[in-house]
Design a protein around this motif. Structure first.
Motif, PDB file in Angstrom:
ATOM      1  N   UNK A  54       0.822  -1.211   0.000  1.00  0.00           N
ATOM      2  CA  UNK A  54       0.000   0.000   0.000  1.00  0.00           C
ATOM      3  C   UNK A  54       0.853   1.256   0.000  1.00  0.00           C
ATOM      4  N   UNK A  55       2.165   1.110   0.262  1.00  0.00           N
ATOM      5  CA  UNK A  55       3.018   2.288   0.388  1.00  0.00           C
ATOM      6  C   UNK A  55       4.128   2.367  -0.662  1.00  0.00           C
ATOM      7  N   UNK A  56       4.734   1.233  -1.029  1.00  0.00           N
ATOM      8  CA  UNK A  56       5.853   1.250  -1.970  1.00  0.00           C
ATOM      9  C   UNK A  56       5.675   0.162  -3.019  1.00  0.00           C
ATOM     10  N   UNK A  57       6.252   0.436  -4.162  1.00  0.00           N
ATOM     11  CA  UNK A  57       6.307  -0.607  -5.190  1.00  0.00           C
ATOM     12  C   UNK A  57       7.520  -0.365  -6.088  1.00  0.00           C
ATOM     13  N   UNK A  58       7.919  -1.388  -6.796  1.00  0.00           N
ATOM     14  CA  UNK A  58       9.038  -1.293  -7.732  1.00  0.00           C
ATOM     15  C   UNK A  58       8.497  -1.106  -9.150  1.00  0.00           C
ATOM     16  N   UNK A  59       9.119  -0.176  -9.886  1.00  0.00           N
ATOM     17  CA  UNK A  59       8.704   0.013 -11.276  1.00  0.00           C
ATOM     18  C   UNK A  59       9.787   0.785 -12.023  1.00  0.00           C
ATOM     19  N   UNK A  60      10.170   0.305 -13.198  1.00  0.00           N
ATOM     20  CA  UNK A  60      11.127   0.991 -14.076  1.00  0.00           C
ATOM     21  C   UNK A  60      12.425   1.360 -13.346  1.00  0.00           C
ATOM     22  N   UNK A  61      13.016   0.378 -12.667  1.00  0.00           N
ATOM     23  CA  UNK A  61      14.290   0.580 -11.952  1.00  0.00           C
ATOM     24  C   UNK A  61      14.207   1.656 -10.876  1.00  0.00           C
ATOM     25  N   UNK A  62      13.018   1.834 -10.324  1.00  0.00           N
ATOM     26  CA  UNK A  62      12.840   2.815  -9.258  1.00  0.00           C
ATOM     27  C   UNK A  62      11.938   2.232  -8.173  1.00  0.00           C
ATOM     28  N   UNK A  63      12.159   2.696  -6.946  1.00  0.00           N
ATOM     29  CA  UNK A  63      11.210   2.432  -5.879  1.00  0.00           C
ATOM     30  C   UNK A  63      10.249   3.616  -5.836  1.00  0.00           C
ATOM     31  N   UNK A  64       8.973   3.310  -5.820  1.00  0.00           N
ATOM     32  CA  UNK A  64       7.926   4.321  -5.891  1.00  0.00           C
ATOM     33  C   UNK A  64       7.176   4.368  -4.562  1.00  0.00           C
ATOM     34  N   UNK A  65       6.990   5.594  -4.048  1.00  0.00           N
ATOM     35  CA  UNK A  65       6.123   5.782  -2.893  1.00  0.00           C
ATOM     36  C   UNK A  65       4.726   6.101  -3.389  1.00  0.00           C
ATOM     37  N   UNK A  66       3.739   5.384  -2.881  1.00  0.00           N
ATOM     38  CA  UNK A  66       2.355   5.587  -3.311  1.00  0.00           C
ATOM     39  C   UNK A  66       1.696   6.571  -2.341  1.00  0.00           C
ATOM     40  N   UNK A  67       1.534   7.794  -2.801  1.00  0.00           N
ATOM     41  CA  UNK A  67       0.986   8.858  -1.958  1.00  0.00           C
ATOM     42  C   UNK A  67      -0.520   8.968  -2.180  1.00  0.00           C
ATOM     43  N   UNK A  68      -1.219   8.999  -1.069  1.00  0.00           N
ATOM     44  CA  UNK A  68      -2.667   9.131  -1.150  1.00  0.00           C
ATOM     45  C   UNK A  68      -3.050  10.605  -1.082  1.00  0.00           C
ATOM     46  N   UNK A  69      -4.006  10.997  -1.933  1.00  0.00           N
ATOM     47  CA  UNK A  69      -4.488  12.378  -1.949  1.00  0.00           C
ATOM     48  C   UNK A  69      -5.990  12.367  -2.213  1.00  0.00           C
ATOM     49  N   UNK A  70      -6.638  13.512  -1.987  1.00  0.00           N
ATOM     50  CA  UNK A  70      -8.089  13.565  -2.266  1.00  0.00           C
ATOM     51  C   UNK A  70      -8.421  13.198  -3.707  1.00  0.00           C
TER      52      UNK A  70
END
Length: 366
Positions: A42-58
Motif C-alpha cells: 500500500x506504500x511502496x512498489x518497484x517500477x522501471x528501476x525505481x522504488x515508488x512511494x504511493x501517496x494518497x491524496x483527495x
C-alpha cells in the motif's frame, strides 16, 4: 500488479538477486522477501528501476519516485556511555537497480538516516535519491528491514552492573558471555595499546591454571609476589566492592633500580588480563596526567600498569610526579577533579606504578 507477474519481474530485473535469495542466502533473503511483498504494497512498489512511494491524496493515488536502489538495515549498533546508550549507528546494505549489483555495507549514525546525503557519499553514482523521494527514503528502508541484528558497544572493560540482564565481563575482544556485545577501547587511548586487554574465547579450567598462578611465588621474593598476585586477583572483584561501598582505594608502587626486573614482574601480573609484555603496558610516565584520567575510568576491574619508561631524564621527575599524583589522588578520592567544565572520571581500576624512586605525595593520599 498481477500476481502471476511476480516471478517474471524479479527474474527479469534482478536475476542475480533473485537467484541468491531463492537459494536461501542469509544477507539477500530479507530484502528479497520484502521486494516480493512490496509489489502489492500500500506504500511502496518497484517500477522501471525505481522504488515508488504511493501517496494518497483527495484526487487519488500519486506515484512519488524515491530512489533507484533498495536498502535495508542489517544491524543497529548502540554505543554505550556510562552503561547507557549514547548514540546509535546503523549498518545498511543495498542493491542497485542501475548496476544490478549489491551495494557495499555502510555505517551511518541513526540520526543521518533521514538525510539522504549519506547515499551519494557512500555509494556514489550507483545510487540516487530523487528530490521528491527524500522524505520517504527512511520509511522505505525501515519497511524493508525485516530482521535487524542489535549489538551494544562499550568503551570499557570489567563487569556490567547488576541491573543488566545477566553478568557479563567486558574485554577488548567483547564479552565473555554475550556475543551481541562488542568493546572498542581505541577511543580511550587514541591508539591500539588497550586492545591488548583481550581474554581467551574459552576460559580455562581452574585446575589447569592454578599451578601456573602459584608458580609466580617462585619468580620473586614474598614481599613482592604476595602483593602483586593479590592485586591481580583483587582487581576483578572491583565491581562487587563498589556495590558494597568499599571500593579499591590504593595504588601499588613497585620500586627498584634500573634493570632490576620490576617491569618484567609487572608485565607477568598484567598478563592476567591480556597479551602484555614488558614493552607493552597500558600506560607509562610519558603519558600526560590528563591522558591518564580516561584510562583510570575505562580499565575497570583489571590491573593498569604505569611503567617507568621515560627516555628524557631531565623531564622524568617532573612528569612522573604529576602522573603519580594524578593517579594516587584520583584513586584515593574516588574521582578526578573537574576543572572548567571538563568531565569528571571515576577511577575503577587497580593501578601498579613502577619506578626507581617514590615521588613525593600529598599527606592526604598516604
Amino acid at each position: 500488479m498481477a500476481a502471476n507477474r511476480k516471478p517474471s519481474i524479479l527474474k527479469q530485473v534482478l536475476p542475480e538477486f533473485a537467484s541468491l535469495a531463492l537459494t536461501g542466502n542469509a544477507e539477500i533473503l530479507p530484502t528479497y522477501m520484502f521486494l516480493w511483498q512490496s509489489m502489492n504494497s500500500a506504500h511502496f512498489r518497484y517500477e522501471d528501476n525505481k522504488m515508488i512511494y504511493i501517496k494518497k491524496s483527495p484526487k487519488g493515488k500519486i506515484d512519488v519516485p524515491v530512489c533507484n536502489f533498495w536498502a535495508y538495515i542489517v544491524q543497529d549498533l548502540s554505543y554505550m556511555k556510562d552503561d547507557n546508550p549514547s548514540y546509535h549507528s546503523l549498518v545498511i546494505a543495498g542493491w542497485s537497480f542501475k548496476t544490478k549489483k549489491s551495494l557495499p555495507q555502510v555505517t551511518i549514525k541513526a540520526t543521518e538516516l533521514k538525510n539522504a546525503d549519506w547515499v551519494a557519499a557512500n555509494w556514489g553514482a550507483d545510487a540516487h535519491v530523487f528530490n521528491g523521494g527524500k522524505a520517504h527514503l527512511a520509511d522505505m528502508i525501515h519497511a524493508a528491514s525485516l530482521e535487524i541484528k542489535r549489538k551494544k558497544i562499550y568503551s570499557r572493560t570489567g563487569w556490567l552492573k547488576k541491573e543488566e540482564a545477566s553478568r557479563n565481563f567486558l574485554h577488548a575482544g567483547g564479552s565473555l558471555f554475550d556475543s551481541n556485545i562488542d568493546v572498542d577501547l581505541i577511543p580511550v587511548a587514541m591508539n591500539s595499546t588497550l586492545q591488548k586487554y583481550r581474554l581467551p574465547d574459552s576460559p580455562a579450567k581452574l585446575t589447569d591454571v592454578a599451578p601456573t598462578v602459584l608458580s609466580l611465588f617462585d619468580v620473586s621474593k614474598e614481599h613482592l609476589s604476595y602483593p602483586l598476585l593479590s592485586a591481580a586477583l583483587l582487581a576483578p572483584l572491583g565491581e562487587c566492592m563498589r556495590e558494597n561501598e568499599t571500593p579499591i582505594d590504593f595504588t601499588l608502587f613497585l620500586v627498584g633500580r634500573s634493570e632490576s626486573g620490576k617491569s618484567y614482574l609487572a608485565a607477568l601480573h598484567q598478563s592476567f588480563f591480556g597479551e602484555f609484555d614488558k614493552k607493552s603496558f597500558p600506560a607509562n610516565f610519558t603519558d600526560t596526567a590528563n591522558s591518564i584520567e580516561p584510562k583510570l575510568d575505562a580499565l575497570q576491574d583489571v590491573l593498569m600498569v604505569v611503567d617507568d619508561d621515560f627516555p628524557d631524564e631531565n623531564q622524568r621527575k617532573t612528569q612522573m610526579q604529576a602522573v603519580v599524583q594524578k593517579i594516587v589522588r584520583a584513586i584515593s578520592d574516588g574521582n578526578t577533579r573537574s576543572r572548567m567544565g571538563r568531565k569528571t572520571f571515576v577511577p575503577r581500576t587497580l593501578p601498579i606504578c613502577t619506578g626507581e624512586y617514590i615521588p613525593k605525595l600529598p599527606p592526604s593520599t598516604l
